[in-house]
Design an enzyme around this catalytic site. Structure first.
Site, PDB file in Angstrom:
ATOM      1  N   CYS A   1       0.878  -1.165   0.000  1.00  0.00           N
ATOM      2  CA  CYS A   1       0.000   0.000   0.000  1.00  0.00           C
ATOM      3  C   CYS A   1       0.917   1.217   0.000  1.00  0.00           C
ATOM      4  O   CYS A   1       2.030   1.141  -0.533  1.00  0.00           O
ATOM      5  CB  CYS A   1      -0.962  -0.019   1.195  1.00  0.00           C
ATOM      6  N   ARG A   2       0.491   2.324   0.567  1.00  0.00           N
ATOM      7  CA  ARG A   2       1.345   3.507   0.520  1.00  0.00           C
ATOM      8  C   ARG A   2       2.577   3.360   1.421  1.00  0.00           C
ATOM      9  O   ARG A   2       3.703   3.659   1.026  1.00  0.00           O
ATOM     10  CB  ARG A   2       0.532   4.737   0.941  1.00  0.00           C
TER      11      ARG A   2
END
Length: 280
Positions: free
Chosen positions: A86-87
């Site tokens: 994810c980020r």
């Protein structure tokens, strides 16, 4: 970036580079973020799944668990390296990886998280994702359409599974049925009853049910209007059965004194007739 299990990597957006992917022979990538990585994965012969989701407590990752976990488990069993990111590699991607290992190893959330944290200490799903992983365990790592917890999850979160068809004749084993006291139509069963304050992420199967009012999971025939704080539940014949709310900020009080906040359906026992179902 961490290899949290054999053939399974967990990390953030910063590691999705051509150098890293080639060095670690990554064949499959799952992106759990609104934006895609700034790299052409198909040119590297990498299979890619994109789950567009923000990292918030009310974000629903659970609907993606079945397909994504099966895909990644199949890759592990075929000795293909996969990356879930994810980020920042903290909450969303960690949740997917935990769901995979819970199913693969038949483990609880906490056991799996502890295992991952040995090599990836920053793993920390948000509270909403933790609840969804608890539901994943309760449902034995698969969708069970008739399971009370899954039905309550859909009711309380407003999730609509497009691939699932509402079926009033769905066969669910019930000990008792309940007929409208006026038209005598069968309107719900004991399999639709839940305790007050039941939570979809908690196993409430052994909790006591109230006999002052019937707290229900909705049935397809019910016409529940979203634009009212508290509505009246009527049978199709017009018999006034009880009340409901779909609003998270509204409380409905049972005659036993118990208050339930959020999506709730209460039926007055005096308005229905209970009978034993004889199964052939």
């Amino acid at each position: 970036m961490t290899e949290v299990y054999e053939y399974l990597f967990l990390g953030g957006l910063n590691i999705v580079t051509e150098e890293f992917l080639k060095l670690n022979q990554i064949r499959n990538v799952v992106t759990v973020d609104i934006e895609l990585p700034d790299i052409d994965l198909t040119s590297l012969n990498i299979q890619h799944k994109h789950i567009q989701l923000t990292d918030e407590e009310n974000s629903l990752l659970f609907p993606y668990f079945p397909e994504t976990t099966d895909w990644l488990i199949n890759a592990i069993q075929n000795k293909q390296n996969s990356l879930v990111h994810c980020r920042h590699g903290v909450s969303r991607s960690a949740t997917i990886v935990i769901a995979v290992l819970m199913k693969l190893l038949n483990q609880t959330y906490q056991t799996t998280l502890d295992q991952i944290k040995v090599n990836h200490s920053s793993a920390c799903p948000n509270p909403g994702f933790i609840n969804q992983l608890a539901l994943w365990k309760i449902l034995d790592y698969k969708i069970q359409n008739g399971h009370k917890n899954y039905r309550l999850f859909k009711f309380q979160t407003g999730y609509i599974a497009e691939q699932e068809q509402n079926n009033e004749n769905e066969s669910i084993a019930s000990e008792f049925g309940f007929k409208c006291g006026k038209c005598r139509k069968r309107i719900f069963d004991s399999s639709d009853l839940i305790p007050h304050k039941a939570e979809w992420w908690r196993d409430f199967s052994t909790d006591n049910l109230c006999n002052k009012s019937y707290c229900l999971i909705p049935k397809p025939w019910m016409e529940l209007k979203e634009d009212v704080d508290q509505g009246k539940l009527n049978c199709r014949c017009g018999n006034k059965l009880g009340s409901f709310t779909l609003q998270n900020y509204v409380c409905i009080q049972c005659s036993c004194g118990e208050e339930s906040r959020g999506p709730t359906i209460l039926v007055n026992p005096a308005r229905v007739d209970k009978y034993k179902i004889n199964h052939v």
